[in-house]
Design a protein around this motif. Structure first.
Motif, PDB file in Angstrom:
ATOM      1  N   GLY A   1       0.790  -1.222   0.000  1.00  0.00           N
ATOM      2  CA  GLY A   1       0.000   0.000   0.000  1.00  0.00           C
ATOM      3  C   GLY A   1       0.822   1.271   0.000  1.00  0.00           C
ATOM      4  N   ILE A   2       2.119   1.159   0.327  1.00  0.00           N
ATOM      5  CA  ILE A   2       2.972   2.352   0.433  1.00  0.00           C
ATOM      6  C   ILE A   2       3.030   3.144  -0.869  1.00  0.00           C
ATOM      7  N   PRO A   3       3.241   2.502  -2.049  1.00  0.00           N
ATOM      8  CA  PRO A   3       3.306   3.305  -3.283  1.00  0.00           C
ATOM      9  C   PRO A   3       2.031   4.073  -3.594  1.00  0.00           C
ATOM     10  N   LEU A   4       0.903   3.625  -3.035  1.00  0.00           N
ATOM     11  CA  LEU A   4      -0.367   4.312  -3.268  1.00  0.00           C
ATOM     12  C   LEU A   4      -0.657   5.360  -2.206  1.00  0.00           C
ATOM     13  N   GLY A   5       0.243   5.515  -1.233  1.00  0.00           N
ATOM     14  CA  GLY A   5       0.024   6.488  -0.174  1.00  0.00           C
ATOM     15  C   GLY A   5      -1.055   6.079   0.807  1.00  0.00           C
ATOM     16  N   ILE A   6      -1.311   4.772   0.885  1.00  0.00           N
ATOM     17  CA  ILE A   6      -2.356   4.279   1.783  1.00  0.00           C
ATOM     18  C   ILE A   6      -1.886   4.383   3.233  1.00  0.00           C
ATOM     19  N   LYS A   7      -2.718   4.929   4.093  1.00  0.00           N
ATOM     20  CA  LYS A   7      -2.404   5.011   5.519  1.00  0.00           C
ATOM     21  C   LYS A   7      -2.994   3.792   6.232  1.00  0.00           C
ATOM     22  N   PHE A   8      -2.128   3.030   6.846  1.00  0.00           N
ATOM     23  CA  PHE A   8      -2.547   1.823   7.541  1.00  0.00           C
ATOM     24  C   PHE A   8      -2.673   2.075   9.033  1.00  0.00           C
ATOM     25  N   LYS A   9      -3.712   1.499   9.607  1.00  0.00           N
ATOM     26  CA  LYS A   9      -3.865   1.434  11.051  1.00  0.00           C
ATOM     27  C   LYS A   9      -3.948  -0.046  11.399  1.00  0.00           C
ATOM     28  N   LEU A  10      -3.209  -0.464  12.395  1.00  0.00           N
ATOM     29  CA  LEU A  10      -3.050  -1.887  12.674  1.00  0.00           C
ATOM     30  C   LEU A  10      -3.538  -2.217  14.077  1.00  0.00           C
ATOM     31  N   LEU A  11      -4.360  -3.279  14.194  1.00  0.00           N
ATOM     32  CA  LEU A  11      -4.704  -3.850  15.492  1.00  0.00           C
ATOM     33  C   LEU A  11      -3.866  -5.107  15.666  1.00  0.00           C
ATOM     34  N   SER A  12      -2.940  -5.043  16.616  1.00  0.00           N
ATOM     35  CA  SER A  12      -1.939  -6.098  16.771  1.00  0.00           C
ATOM     36  C   SER A  12      -1.978  -6.666  18.180  1.00  0.00           C
ATOM     37  N   ASP A  13      -1.632  -7.928  18.308  1.00  0.00           N
ATOM     38  CA  ASP A  13      -1.594  -8.554  19.640  1.00  0.00           C
ATOM     39  C   ASP A  13      -0.508  -7.940  20.513  1.00  0.00           C
ATOM     40  N   THR A  14       0.663  -7.667  19.915  1.00  0.00           N
ATOM     41  CA  THR A  14       1.782  -7.077  20.655  1.00  0.00           C
ATOM     42  C   THR A  14       2.481  -6.062  19.767  1.00  0.00           C
ATOM     43  N   ALA A  15       3.287  -5.208  20.388  1.00  0.00           N
ATOM     44  CA  ALA A  15       4.053  -4.211  19.635  1.00  0.00           C
ATOM     45  C   ALA A  15       5.224  -4.836  18.900  1.00  0.00           C
ATOM     46  N   GLN A  16       5.526  -6.097  19.186  1.00  0.00           N
ATOM     47  CA  GLN A  16       6.647  -6.773  18.543  1.00  0.00           C
ATOM     48  C   GLN A  16       6.218  -7.625  17.349  1.00  0.00           C
ATOM     49  N   ASP A  17       4.917  -7.697  17.069  1.00  0.00           N
ATOM     50  CA  ASP A  17       4.462  -8.497  15.941  1.00  0.00           C
ATOM     51  C   ASP A  17       5.073  -7.997  14.635  1.00  0.00           C
ATOM     52  N   SER A  18       5.094  -8.876  13.650  1.00  0.00           N
ATOM     53  CA  SER A  18       5.785  -8.609  12.389  1.00  0.00           C
ATOM     54  C   SER A  18       5.377  -7.279  11.765  1.00  0.00           C
ATOM     55  N   ALA A  19       4.076  -7.041  11.609  1.00  0.00           N
ATOM     56  CA  ALA A  19       3.620  -5.799  10.983  1.00  0.00           C
ATOM     57  C   ALA A  19       3.742  -4.609  11.911  1.00  0.00           C
ATOM     58  N   ALA A  20       3.606  -4.826  13.222  1.00  0.00           N
ATOM     59  CA  ALA A  20       3.685  -3.724  14.180  1.00  0.00           C
ATOM     60  C   ALA A  20       5.056  -3.060  14.165  1.00  0.00           C
ATOM     61  N   GLN A  21       6.077  -3.776  13.704  1.00  0.00           N
ATOM     62  CA  GLN A  21       7.419  -3.222  13.624  1.00  0.00           C
ATOM     63  C   GLN A  21       7.562  -2.166  12.525  1.00  0.00           C
ATOM     64  N   VAL A  22       6.646  -2.163  11.543  1.00  0.00           N
ATOM     65  CA  VAL A  22       6.833  -1.291  10.373  1.00  0.00           C
ATOM     66  C   VAL A  22       5.669  -0.339  10.128  1.00  0.00           C
ATOM     67  N   VAL A  23       4.500  -0.597  10.711  1.00  0.00           N
ATOM     68  CA  VAL A  23       3.343   0.281  10.523  1.00  0.00           C
ATOM     69  C   VAL A  23       3.412   1.410  11.551  1.00  0.00           C
ATOM     70  N   SER A  24       3.113   2.629  11.129  1.00  0.00           N
ATOM     71  CA  SER A  24       3.291   3.780  12.024  1.00  0.00           C
ATOM     72  C   SER A  24       2.188   3.885  13.072  1.00  0.00           C
ATOM     73  N   GLU A  25       0.945   3.511  12.720  1.00  0.00           N
ATOM     74  CA  GLU A  25      -0.164   3.636  13.667  1.00  0.00           C
ATOM     75  C   GLU A  25      -0.596   2.246  14.130  1.00  0.00           C
ATOM     76  N   VAL A  26      -0.189   1.884  15.326  1.00  0.00           N
ATOM     77  CA  VAL A  26      -0.452   0.543  15.862  1.00  0.00           C
ATOM     78  C   VAL A  26      -1.269   0.654  17.142  1.00  0.00           C
ATOM     79  N   VAL A  27      -2.350  -0.105  17.199  1.00  0.00           N
ATOM     80  CA  VAL A  27      -3.135  -0.253  18.415  1.00  0.00           C
ATOM     81  C   VAL A  27      -2.898  -1.676  18.921  1.00  0.00           C
ATOM     82  N   VAL A  28      -2.411  -1.801  20.144  1.00  0.00           N
ATOM     83  CA  VAL A  28      -2.210  -3.119  20.736  1.00  0.00           C
ATOM     84  C   VAL A  28      -3.460  -3.484  21.512  1.00  0.00           C
TER      85      VAL A  28
END
Length: 372
Positions: free
Chosen positions: A15-42
């Protein structure tokens, strides 16, 4: 996106080349995607209040996994939040019993199956299906071989019933190989189909994917793609759908499993297709025109990198990149545990034997199985 695993990580990247803003609901802050997405809700996706608070302000919700309770997704829709795929579709990937019932209703080819209530009932099903062994599956929660048992006698059938959830019995198919048909469908009904691939499993876990499936009869390939497209349409799928298939020795295909999210059998598309499964999933979820699914090379091979004991990944990169400048490495930022998927590699070219060897060598070297 609900779920912080590697699928979310790679979908975010697409989604980055399209300028898509991601918001992530993650189990922990160390999860794979949580390491790279700027807006993370644990938080816990199983808690409706947490899910509702997360969804506030989102234009659309999609998933890294299929475990969000169906009733929670209906609540989000009632709140006016688009959910893609929606609960009426996603339940067929969440519940194997519901999936089998629907596939049977629409005439999709499946192994013989039925819900069984105890070991004696499993034994009765085995007699109906031609005898043991049979496959028993918990209807919810299984993946990568978990929640699946090969049962060789009635006495051997107790374990699946201890989970306290319904158990699906299926005939053990004498298949020649496993295939996967990956398609993507948008809300307005546009759909694209990727080449049918061969998926090679080791101990119930996907090890290697070959695109396209070698020596696959054109009739079977077309039948598999049309079947996947029909299933997506009948179930109202929005986004990526993987239809895992058995190819039998007599030239038939049977549906094994469904996944309504980017899938391991489609990872080859990151480097081997004009538009990856992740990019097309993003497009579909946002109801944008879908991209070209055609392959870039004659052959692409994906091999999973499983956790091992390699002490120095930098040294492994030096070796693998110097040996094969065309090699594409995708690591997930996960803690290394034996048998855990921590990454994958993609190779491509015109000589299948060479492409397979390059992928196998790189995956084994990154794992530490080989050291030269």
């Amino acid at each position: 996106m609900v779920g912080g695993g590697q699928l979310a990580r790679m979908t975010h990247e697409a989604g980055i080349p399209l300028g898509i803003k991601f918001k992530l609901l993650s189990d922990t802050a160390q999860d794979s995607a949580a390491q790279v997405v700027s807006e993370v809700v644990v938080g816990d996706y199983r808690d409706l209040d947490t899910l509702r608070a997360f969804a506030r302000g989102c234009d659309v919700i999609t998933f890294d996994h299929e475990q969000v309770p169906t009733e929670h997704l209906r609540a989000l829709e009632a709140d006016g939040i688009p959910v893609r795929p929606g609960p009426d579709a996603l339940v067929h990937a969440q519940d194997k019993g519901v999936m089998r019932a629907k596939l049977t209703e629409i005439g999709a080819p499946c192994p013989r199956h039925r819900i069984v209530k105890d070991p004696a009932d499993a034994g009765a099903f085995a007699q109906e299906a031609g005898g043991f062994p049979v496959i028993l599956k918990t209807v919810r929660g299984g993946y990568d071989g978990k929640g699946v048992w090969v049962v060789r006698s009635e006495a051997d059938a107790a374990d699946p019933f201890r989970a306290g959830v319904p158990v699906l019995a299926e005939e053990k198919v004498d298949f020649a190989r496993e295939l996967a048909a990956n398609i993507v469908r948008s809300p307005h009904g546009q759909a694209v189909a990727y080449p049918v691939v061969e998926s090679i499993q080791v101990d119930g876990v996907c090890d290697t994917v070959i695109a396209p499936a070698p020596e696959l009869d054109e009739r079977i390939a077309g039948e598999a793609q049309q079947l996947a497209l029909r299933i997506a349409s009948e179930l109202g799928v929005v986004g990526h759908l993987a239809v895992e298939l058995f190819e039998t020795a007599d030239g038939r295909i049977l549906v094994n499993e469904l996944a309504m999210r980017p899938h391991n059998s489609g990872h080859w598309t990151q480097d081997g297709a004009i538009t990856s499964q992740f990019a097309n999933h993003v497009r579909a979820v946002l109801d944008l025109p879908l991209g070209d699914p055609r392959p870039r090379a004659t052959w692409t091979v994906m091999s999973n990198v499983l956790g091992g004991d390699y002490p120095d990944m930098y040294q492994a990169y030096l070796h693998c990149m110097a040996r094969d400048p065309q090699l594409k490495i995708h690591m997930y930022g996960k803690d290394v545990k034996p048998g855990r998927k921590v990454g994958h590699v993609n190779t491509y070219g015109d000589d299948l034997a060479d492409v397979r060897e390059r992928a196998r060598h790189a995956a084994d070297y990154l794992r530490g199985t080989i050291t030269e």
